[in-house]
Design a protein around this motif. Structure first.
Motif, PDB file in Angstrom:
ATOM      1  N   ILE A 223       0.833  -1.210   0.000  1.00 56.44           N
ATOM      2  CA  ILE A 223       0.000   0.000   0.000  1.00 56.44           C
ATOM      3  C   ILE A 223       0.864   1.256   0.000  1.00 56.44           C
ATOM      4  O   ILE A 223       0.591   2.220  -0.730  1.00 56.44           O
ATOM      5  CB  ILE A 223      -0.939  -0.012   1.217  1.00 56.44           C
ATOM      6  N   LEU A 224       1.939   1.234   0.772  1.00 55.23           N
ATOM      7  CA  LEU A 224       2.814   2.396   0.848  1.00 55.23           C
ATOM      8  C   LEU A 224       3.624   2.596  -0.431  1.00 55.23           C
ATOM      9  O   LEU A 224       3.852   3.729  -0.858  1.00 55.23           O
ATOM     10  CB  LEU A 224       3.769   2.244   2.041  1.00 55.23           C
ATOM     11  N   ASN A 225       4.049   1.502  -1.032  1.00 52.46           N
ATOM     12  CA  ASN A 225       4.915   1.601  -2.205  1.00 52.46           C
ATOM     13  C   ASN A 225       4.185   2.137  -3.431  1.00 52.46           C
ATOM     14  O   ASN A 225       4.717   2.965  -4.168  1.00 52.46           O
ATOM     15  CB  ASN A 225       5.513   0.230  -2.537  1.00 52.46           C
ATOM     16  N   GLN A 226       2.973   1.645  -3.668  1.00 59.41           N
ATOM     17  CA  GLN A 226       2.227   2.040  -4.865  1.00 59.41           C
ATOM     18  C   GLN A 226       0.757   2.233  -4.503  1.00 59.41           C
ATOM     19  O   GLN A 226      -0.094   1.444  -4.897  1.00 59.41           O
ATOM     20  CB  GLN A 226       2.391   0.994  -5.976  1.00 59.41           C
ATOM     21  N   PRO A 227       0.449   3.287  -3.748  1.00 58.05           N
ATOM     22  CA  PRO A 227      -0.942   3.510  -3.325  1.00 58.05           C
ATOM     23  C   PRO A 227      -1.866   3.667  -4.530  1.00 58.05           C
ATOM     24  O   PRO A 227      -1.521   4.323  -5.514  1.00 58.05           O
ATOM     25  CB  PRO A 227      -0.846   4.801  -2.505  1.00 58.05           C
ATOM     26  N   GLY A 228      -3.024   3.032  -4.437  1.00 60.44           N
ATOM     27  CA  GLY A 228      -4.001   3.125  -5.521  1.00 60.44           C
ATOM     28  C   GLY A 228      -3.837   2.085  -6.598  1.00 60.44           C
ATOM     29  O   GLY A 228      -4.724   1.927  -7.446  1.00 60.44           O
ATOM     30  N   SER A 229      -2.723   1.357  -6.602  1.00 63.69           N
ATOM     31  CA  SER A 229      -2.530   0.320  -7.612  1.00 63.69           C
ATOM     32  C   SER A 229      -3.439  -0.872  -7.313  1.00 63.69           C
ATOM     33  O   SER A 229      -3.961  -1.027  -6.203  1.00 63.69           O
ATOM     34  CB  SER A 229      -1.071  -0.147  -7.618  1.00 63.69           C
ATOM     35  N   ALA A 230      -3.610  -1.722  -8.303  1.00 66.66           N
ATOM     36  CA  ALA A 230      -4.452  -2.906  -8.113  1.00 66.66           C
ATOM     37  C   ALA A 230      -3.902  -3.783  -6.990  1.00 66.66           C
ATOM     38  O   ALA A 230      -4.658  -4.317  -6.173  1.00 66.66           O
ATOM     39  CB  ALA A 230      -4.541  -3.692  -9.412  1.00 66.66           C
ATOM     40  N   ALA A 231      -2.568  -3.907  -6.947  1.00 62.87           N
ATOM     41  CA  ALA A 231      -1.967  -4.723  -5.895  1.00 62.87           C
ATOM     42  C   ALA A 231      -2.203  -4.104  -4.521  1.00 62.87           C
ATOM     43  O   ALA A 231      -2.465  -4.817  -3.546  1.00 62.87           O
ATOM     44  CB  ALA A 231      -0.469  -4.884  -6.153  1.00 62.87           C
ATOM     45  N   ALA A 232      -2.131  -2.780  -4.433  1.00 64.89           N
ATOM     46  CA  ALA A 232      -2.362  -2.102  -3.154  1.00 64.89           C
ATOM     47  C   ALA A 232      -3.805  -2.267  -2.696  1.00 64.89           C
ATOM     48  O   ALA A 232      -4.073  -2.469  -1.509  1.00 64.89           O
ATOM     49  CB  ALA A 232      -2.008  -0.625  -3.279  1.00 64.89           C
ATOM     50  N   VAL A 233      -4.731  -2.192  -3.632  1.00 73.74           N
ATOM     51  CA  VAL A 233      -6.145  -2.374  -3.288  1.00 73.74           C
ATOM     52  C   VAL A 233      -6.385  -3.785  -2.754  1.00 73.74           C
ATOM     53  O   VAL A 233      -7.087  -3.985  -1.749  1.00 73.74           O
ATOM     54  CB  VAL A 233      -7.034  -2.091  -4.516  1.00 73.74           C
ATOM     55  N   THR A 234      -5.781  -4.773  -3.415  1.00 65.23           N
ATOM     56  CA  THR A 234      -5.923  -6.151  -2.947  1.00 65.23           C
ATOM     57  C   THR A 234      -5.273  -6.334  -1.580  1.00 65.23           C
ATOM     58  O   THR A 234      -5.823  -7.003  -0.695  1.00 65.23           O
ATOM     59  CB  THR A 234      -5.301  -7.125  -3.956  1.00 65.23           C
ATOM     60  N   ALA A 235      -4.102  -5.719  -1.406  1.00 64.94           N
ATOM     61  CA  ALA A 235      -3.418  -5.811  -0.115  1.00 64.94           C
ATOM     62  C   ALA A 235      -4.266  -5.205   1.001  1.00 64.94           C
ATOM     63  O   ALA A 235      -4.340  -5.749   2.111  1.00 64.94           O
ATOM     64  CB  ALA A 235      -2.064  -5.121  -0.190  1.00 64.94           C
TER      65      ALA A 235
END
Length: 251
Positions: A223-235
């Protein structure tokens, strides 16, 4: 989605051409004004533009994320290139495969990657990436065991590609080989420490290994590294579920 990004990247032009300036201009136009590129490439095709003109059409459709028309154009270009040798048929089959995969047609994608690899033209990194692409198609078809051979070949040919290690770790996790999964996700993280997708998978592996604290740290990192990305949303969703489970009293 990361799949769409990878497919678009695979469509980047890298042909050996008889008319490099015209192809380069068409490819640049495909990125900036795809409708105009399609119109100009069709005119070029009628004037004998051959495989290059069809490839430019494919690039323009890919820029619009119209994956199936893009795949069709790349396949037509590949077949024409097999006759004319105007550009590399294998590279065009790879582009077609990535477009098919982005369009959700995994079976057709694998057939295209098979055609690319069967020609024996690809070497080095392009060969490794083609094996990785075919592995993605095979996984999408639910044939996990069949994907391992291609991923291992990709790891040997492109060992610095973090995606290869990420996909290998994901495959190992899905096959319940947590030792291999942990080893490979560590390699992915070493090569791409700020990638949210890598952090997400690290958390997935940690939770299965019975290490919720490590999973929490990994998902928070995504979440911190790439906020708003698909991976961050899943995380974030995974963290929410972990919190809910932690708050539920046992027994």
């Amino acid at each position: 989605m990361i799949l769409l990004i990878l497919a678009a990247q695979a469509a980047a032009p890298a042909p050996t051409t008889a008319e490099p300036s015209r192809f380069a201009q068409c490819a640049a136009l495909a990125a900036d004004a795809p409708d105009r590129a399609i119109e100009q490439a069709n005119q070029w095709q009628m004037l004998g533009g051959g495989a290059e003109a069809r490839q430019c059409i494919g690039l323009a459709y890919a820029a619009q994320e119209r994956w199936i028309p893009a795949a069709t154009a790349f396949e037509q270009a590949a077949r024409q290139a097999e006759i004319s040798q105007q550009t590399s048929p294998a590279a065009l089959w790879v582009q077609a495969g990535n477009a098919r995969l982005a369009g959700g047609e995994a079976q057709a994608a694998r057939a295209a990657f098979n055609a690319a690899l069967a020609r024996g033209e690809l070497t080095g990194a392009p060969l490794g990436e083609a094996h990785l692409d075919r592995a993605r198609a095979t996984v999408a078809l639910g044939e996990l065991a069949g994907a391992r051979g291609d991923i291992d070949k990709a790891l040997a040919l492109v060992p610095e590609d973090p995606l290869a290690w990420l996909l290998s770790a994901t495959l190992a996790r899905r096959q319940n080989d947590l030792a291999r999964a942990q080893q490979d996700i560590d390699e992915a993280a070493r090569r791409s420490p700020d990638d949210a997708s890598v952090a997400l998978e690290a958390g997935n592996i940690a939770i299965l290994a019975g290490a919720p604290a490590a999973a929490r740290a990994a998902w928070q990192g995504a979440i911190l590294n790439q906020p708003g990305s698909a991976a961050a949303v899943t995380a974030a969703a995974q963290l929410k579920q972990l919190d809910a489970e932690s708050a539920t009293p046992e027994g």
